[in-house]
Scaffold this motif. Structure first.
Motif, PDB file in Angstrom:
ATOM      1  N   ARG A  61       6.396  -7.420  -8.880  1.00 45.71           N
ATOM      2  CA  ARG A  61       4.951  -7.388  -8.639  1.00 45.71           C
ATOM      3  C   ARG A  61       4.558  -6.208  -7.752  1.00 45.71           C
ATOM      4  N   THR A  62       5.391  -5.927  -6.762  1.00 43.73           N
ATOM      5  CA  THR A  62       5.111  -4.797  -5.883  1.00 43.73           C
ATOM      6  C   THR A  62       5.097  -3.497  -6.673  1.00 43.73           C
ATOM      7  N   GLU A  63       6.054  -3.344  -7.581  1.00 41.96           N
ATOM      8  CA  GLU A  63       6.129  -2.139  -8.402  1.00 41.96           C
ATOM      9  C   GLU A  63       4.963  -2.068  -9.378  1.00 41.96           C
ATOM     10  N   ILE A  89       2.774  -0.152  -5.428  1.00 48.61           N
ATOM     11  CA  ILE A  89       2.983  -0.091  -3.977  1.00 48.61           C
ATOM     12  C   ILE A  89       4.411   0.343  -3.679  1.00 48.61           C
ATOM     13  N   GLU A  90       4.555   1.350  -2.871  1.00 44.94           N
ATOM     14  CA  GLU A  90       5.869   1.777  -2.406  1.00 44.94           C
ATOM     15  C   GLU A  90       6.043   1.312  -0.968  1.00 44.94           C
ATOM     16  N   SER A  91       7.085   0.545  -0.732  1.00 44.11           N
ATOM     17  CA  SER A  91       7.267  -0.016   0.607  1.00 44.11           C
ATOM     18  C   SER A  91       8.727  -0.356   0.861  1.00 44.11           C
ATOM     19  N   PRO A 105       5.121  -6.624   1.198  1.00 44.79           N
ATOM     20  CA  PRO A 105       4.292  -5.572   1.781  1.00 44.79           C
ATOM     21  C   PRO A 105       2.797  -5.836   1.675  1.00 44.79           C
ATOM     22  N   ALA A 106       2.051  -5.162   2.543  1.00 45.64           N
ATOM     23  CA  ALA A 106       0.597  -5.130   2.420  1.00 45.64           C
ATOM     24  C   ALA A 106       0.241  -4.142   1.313  1.00 45.64           C
ATOM     25  N   ASN A 107      -1.014  -4.083   0.933  1.00 44.96           N
ATOM     26  CA  ASN A 107      -1.437  -3.138  -0.107  1.00 44.96           C
ATOM     27  C   ASN A 107      -1.149  -1.700   0.297  1.00 44.96           C
ATOM     28  N   SER A 108      -1.154  -1.457   1.607  1.00 39.69           N
ATOM     29  CA  SER A 108      -0.890  -0.111   2.123  1.00 39.69           C
ATOM     30  C   SER A 108       0.587   0.245   2.114  1.00 39.69           C
ATOM     31  N   GLY A 109       1.445  -0.760   1.897  1.00 33.92           N
ATOM     32  CA  GLY A 109       2.886  -0.550   1.943  1.00 33.92           C
ATOM     33  C   GLY A 109       3.484  -0.866   3.300  1.00 33.92           C
ATOM     34  N   ARG A 110       2.601  -1.038   4.284  1.00 32.37           N
ATOM     35  CA  ARG A 110       3.084  -1.378   5.625  1.00 32.37           C
ATOM     36  C   ARG A 110       3.361  -2.877   5.723  1.00 32.37           C
ATOM     37  N   MET A 111       3.857  -3.305   6.875  1.00 35.49           N
ATOM     38  CA  MET A 111       4.141  -4.717   7.094  1.00 35.49           C
ATOM     39  C   MET A 111       2.855  -5.520   7.021  1.00 35.49           C
ATOM     40  N   VAL A 112       2.839  -6.554   6.202  1.00 35.43           N
ATOM     41  CA  VAL A 112       1.642  -7.363   6.033  1.00 35.43           C
ATOM     42  C   VAL A 112       1.497  -8.318   7.223  1.00 35.43           C
ATOM     43  N   LYS A 113       0.264  -8.604   7.615  1.00 32.15           N
ATOM     44  CA  LYS A 113       0.005  -9.488   8.750  1.00 32.15           C
ATOM     45  C   LYS A 113       0.266 -10.939   8.364  1.00 32.15           C
TER      46      LYS A 113
END
Length: 282
Positions: free
Chosen positions: A167-169, A173-175, A180-188
Motif C-alpha cells: 500500500r505504501t508503494e 510514498i518513499e519511507s 509512514p505518514a503521507n510525507s514519508g516521515r514517522m506518522v503521529k
C-alpha cells in the motif's frame, strides 16, 4: 522529562490517568526546569485502585470474528477505494504484541524478512514543548531494558507487513518507516488512532484502543499453549505477573469453552441408561 530522555516539556497525560500521574508529571517538568531538585511523588501511591477504575472498564481483547471482519474490510477498502492505508497496523499489532509507539518508530532496516525477525529498540514519544506551545513527536529509546528485544515474524504478521508495504508503494510514498505518514516521515500516534476509529466506525465494529491488540496477542498466545515466560519476553515485560494478571483476558468463546470442558470431564464418564438420559434432559 527525566527517565524518558532529555525533554523540555511535559508529556501528555494518558486517558484515564489519576491524580498521582498528573501531579508526578508536573513535578518532573519542574525538575527539568530546575525549579525542584527531586520528584518525591515517584514513591507515593495515592488511591491506586481508584485511579485504575476507569482504565479497567476499557480492558478487553479483539474477538476472532471482529478481527476476521476487519481484515476482510481492510482489503476491500484499499483495493476498491484506496481508503485506510495504514489499517494493517492494527493487525501487525495483534500479531506481534508491540506497543503502538514501538510500531510507529519501527524502520524497515530493523525488519529481517528473510530470517523472520524484528528488532525493537525505539519508540515514539509525544510531549508538549511549553516554550513553543506545540506537541512534539519524536523517536526515543525504549521504555526499559526488557523493551529492547528481538521478536519473530509469524505468518499472519508477515502477510500484513507485506500488505502495508504494498500500500505504501501504491500510494507513491518513499519511507524508511513501516507505518509512514503521507510525507514519508514517522506518522503521529494520534493520527493512527484516528484512522483506527474511523476504520472501525466505517466497518461497523466497535472501536477498541490500540493496546487491545497487545492484550489480544498475549491472550491468543497463552490460550494456544505458549509458555508464559516466552510471551512475557515477546511483549517486553519485566515481570511475568504483569503479562498474566494485567494483559491476559478471557475471550467470549462459548463453543471452545464448552468443548474444552466436555473433554476435561470425560474422566467422569458414566454410562447412563438411555431412558434415564432422556428424562434428565427433557
Amino acid at each position: 522529562m527525566r527517565g524518558c530522555g532529555q525533554k523540555t516539556g511535559l508529556p501528555r497525560t494518558p486517558k484515564g490517568a489519576g491524580l498521582l500521574c498528573i501531579v508526578s508529571q508536573a513535578f518532573d517538568y519542574a525538575c527539568d526546569r530546575e525549579i525542584m531538585s527531586w520528584n518525591f511523588m515517584r514513591k507515593v501511591k495515592i488511591n491506586e485502585d481508584r485511579c485504575k477504575e476507569h482504565e479497567d472498564k476499557e480492558l478487553g481483547v479483539w474477538e476472532d470474528d471482529e478481527i476476521n471482519t476487519l481484515q476482510s474490510c481492510s482489503m476491500n477498502c484499499w483495493n476498491k477505494c484506496r481508503k485506510y492505508r495504514n489499517s494493517p497496523a492494527l493487525f501487525i499489532l495483534c500479531g506481534t504484541g508491540l506497543r503502538l509507539g514501538e510500531l510507529l518508530a519501527l524502520k524497515w532496516s530493523k525488519v529481517d524478512l528473510e530470517h523472520r525477525t524484528i528488532k525493537i529498540g525505539r519508540t515514539q514519544t509525544e510531549y508538549t514543548d511549553y516554550d513553543t506551545n506545540s506537541q512534539i513527536y519524536e523517536e526515543s529509546t525504549s521504555k526499559n531494558k526488557t523493551s529492547c528485544r528481538t521478536i519473530v515474524i509469524n505468518d499472519f504478521t508477515y502477510k500484513w507487513l507485506m500488505e502495508q508495504k504494498r500500500r505504501t508503494e501504491q500510494a507513491g510514498i518513499e519511507s524508511e518507516y513501516v507505518i509512514p505518514a503521507n510525507s514519508g516521515r514517522m506518522v503521529k500516534e494520534s493520527s493512527v488512532t484516528s484512522t483506527f476509529k474511523a476504520f472501525c466506525n466505517y466497518v461497523g465494529v466497535e472501536y477498541k484502543p490500540s493496546h487491545t491488540c497487545r492484550r489480544s496477542y498475549v491472550t491468543n498466545c497463552l490460550d494456544k499453549g505458549m509458555k508464559l515466560a516466552l510471551v512475557s519476553k515477546n511483549v517486553g515485560h519485566k515481570n511475568k505477573s504483569t503479562t498474566l494478571n494485567t494483559y491476559y483476558k478471557c475471550k467470549n468463546d462459548y463453543e471452545n469453552n464448552l468443548a474444552i470442558q466436555n473433554e476435561i470431564f470425560k474422566i467422569y464418564d458414566f454410562d447412563f441408561d438411555g431412558g434415564q438420559v432422556e428424562t434428565m434432559f427433557a
